[in-house]
Design an enzyme around this catalytic site. Structure first.
Site, mmCIF file in Angstrom:
data_model
loop_
_atom_site.group_PDB
_atom_site.id
_atom_site.type_symbol
_atom_site.label_atom_id
_atom_site.label_comp_id
_atom_site.label_asym_id
_atom_site.label_seq_id
_atom_site.Cartn_x
_atom_site.Cartn_y
_atom_site.Cartn_z
ATOM 1 N N HIS A 24 0.835 -1.212 0.000
ATOM 2 C CA HIS A 24 0.000 0.000 0.000
ATOM 3 C C HIS A 24 0.871 1.264 0.000
ATOM 4 O O HIS A 24 0.437 2.303 0.509
ATOM 5 C CB HIS A 24 -0.946 0.039 1.214
ATOM 6 N N SER B 93 13.342 21.540 -17.026
ATOM 7 C CA SER B 93 12.072 22.239 -17.222
ATOM 8 C C SER B 93 12.357 23.545 -17.963
ATOM 9 O O SER B 93 13.437 24.104 -17.842
ATOM 10 C CB SER B 93 11.448 22.528 -15.862
ATOM 11 N N LYS C 72 14.632 21.880 -11.786
ATOM 12 C CA LYS C 72 14.037 20.590 -12.115
ATOM 13 C C LYS C 72 14.986 19.639 -12.852
ATOM 14 O O LYS C 72 15.787 20.029 -13.674
ATOM 15 C CB LYS C 72 12.783 20.778 -12.989
ATOM 16 N N GLU D 148 8.516 8.233 -17.590
ATOM 17 C CA GLU D 148 7.120 8.650 -17.767
ATOM 18 C C GLU D 148 6.616 8.283 -19.151
ATOM 19 O O GLU D 148 5.481 7.844 -19.330
ATOM 20 C CB GLU D 148 6.985 10.157 -17.531
#
Ligand code: ARG
Length: 461
Positions: free
Chosen positions: A157, A278, A284, A291
């Site tokens: 979890h 970024s 970033k 992804e």
């Protein structure tokens, strides 16, 4: 537009829009090599069986070889108006050889020809994908070898559960990849059947030798029913299904990498060459590769759904619906190859923070099960030990400490079984070392797992 092969039956030329709609050369041209090699085997067999003259068979083989060379050298370009790669090659052969070229299609149909070409193409592609996946699995085991003592938390979890090692975690993926390799090998074996000689659907009256074509092309055996030979696309769906499961594994792995390189975890850091920045936030460093893999998984699932749906309502035998198989399976293949090619070096170059992994494992009462096990090993029933440990965790939370730093008298308040050796028993390293059941995280268990994977991937490919 050049005249169609079937012009004799028709009184009008095809509408240009229908011609474009019908044409598959844009995406089946990539099977040119398999088409030509298949035709060479067919022509050789026709000559050997005296279905066409030996001399004609020889000039067809020569003509086809030249066409192959001319395509590969760039001298011969695909005609975008051709209906498909099969028509293109045959028309080119006839252009070069005249009447002799027209004999190639004896005892053959495009229905068994396309079934042959796609099987040959998928055999090659599956072999390539398996080699890429084997490499990735080796990368995973190589990293695992360095981290059999790197303690990290495991999760259920997404809550800290029990301590394991980074090697143990990685080897879970190695096991998934081993199964993927097995599934791919299975799909390969089912693809490895030679359909030529099924002809349109009902075989042929010519005395062909299917086994000879099978041997020439290196297939393991011939297909057993001519209707099935031209209308079976199971092998292609099986491959896409294996690829979908593989993508699901890559996607789960990607998801974990995305979490691990967040500031909240910082278990790993991606190499600069495998991360992106970024356009506005200077701080970033984004894990775009992972992804994209997670995102592209949806494409491959979509391809599988395309194939399953395409086949579900087609009566036997060939139907033009089946032309739709190629874009879907090629998209799945190309996507998986791209993902494997990028994921592997990204993984090989990432930096692992042993310190942060251990620090995360040291928090969150990850050794609570071990504390309960301590009592059980000294004779207490597990449920009672579980309850006492729960109370201890509660005390720690109230006092703002951990099980390792809680005073012995607090332990003793709940059970006089507790003694000073509790601290050794619940130390992080001890928790990992003690989990030596087969398949568990103790370093020597993980070393066995690594040996098992290495042996088995070498047996497959
Ligand atoms: N381009 C077709 C395909 O990919 C080849 C087979 C055509 N056969 C036919 N009877 N129209 O499926």
């Amino acid at each position: 537009m050049s005249q169609k092969m079937w012009a004799g039956r028709f009184t009008k030329e095809i509408d240009e829009r229908v011609n474009d709609f019908n044409s598959s050369i844009k995406f089946d041209a990539r099977m040119y090599k398999q088409d030509i090699i298949g035709s060479i085997a067919h022509a050789t067999m026709l000559g050997e069986c005296n279905i066409i003259e030996k001399t004609e068979s020889e000039s067809i083989v020569k003509g086809l070889t030249e066409i192959l060379n001319d395509i590969e050298s760039g001298k011969l370009k695909f005609d975008p108006n051709a209906e498909d790669i099969h028509m293109f090659v045959e028309a080119e052969l006839t252009k070069r050889l005249g009447n002799t070229g027209k004999r190639l299609h004896t005892a053959r149909s495009r229905n068994d020809q396309v079934a042959l070409d796609i099987r040959m193409t998928l055999k090659d592609e599956t072999t390539e994908i398996m080699a890429l996946l084997k490499k990735l699995t080796q990368t995973v085991t190589n990293i695992a070898k360095k981290h059999t003592n790197t303690v990290m938390p495991s999760y259920t979890h997404l809550q800290r559960a029990q301590p394991i090692t980074f090697a143990h975690h990685l080897m879970a993926y190695a096991n998934m990849f081993l199964r993927d390799l097995e599934r791919l090998k299975n799909a390969y074996d089912r693809t490895d059947k030679m359909p030529l000689g099924s002809c349109a659907l009902a075989g042929t009256t010519y005395p062909i030798n299917r086994q000879r074509v099978c041997d020439l092309l290196g297939f393991s055996e011939i297909t057993q029913n001519s209707l099935d030979g031209v209308s079976d696309r199971d092998f292609l769906i099986e491959l896409c299904s294996a690829l979908s499961i593989l993508m699901m594994h890559l996607s789960r792995f990607s998801e974990e990498i995305i979490l691990w390189c967040s500031w909240e975890f910082k278990f790993i850091e991606l190499d600069d060459s495998y991360a992106t920045g970024s356009s506005i936030m200077p701080q970033k460093k984004n894990p775009d590769v992972t992804e994209l893999i997670r995102g592209k998984t949806g494409r491959v699932y979509g391809d599988l759904m395309t194939l399953l749906t395409m086949m579900k309502g087609t009566p036997l035998a060939y139907n033009k619906d089946m032309q739709e198989d190629k874009e879907a399976i090629f998209d799945a293949i190309d996507t998986v190859k791209l993902c494997l090619i990028t994921f592997n070096p990204m993984l090989a170059t990432m930096k692992v923070s042993e310190k942060n992994m251990r620090a995360a494992a040291a928090k969150g009462f990850i050794n609570a099960t071990d504390c309960a096990d301590y009592l059980v090993k000294k004779g207490m029933p597990f449920r009672d030990a579980y309850k006492i440990t729960g109370t201890l965790v509660h005390t720690c939370i109230e006092k703002g400490c951990t099980l390792e730093t809680l005073a012995l008298e607090e332990y003793k308040k709940l059970s006089d079984i507790f003694d000073i050796d509790i601290y050794d028993h619940i130390s992080l390293d001890a928790c990992v070392m003690q989990r030596k059941s087969e398949g568990g995280p103790a370093p020597y268990c993980v070393k066995n797992q690594i040996a098992y994977i290495e042996k088995n991937i070498n047996n497959i490919c």
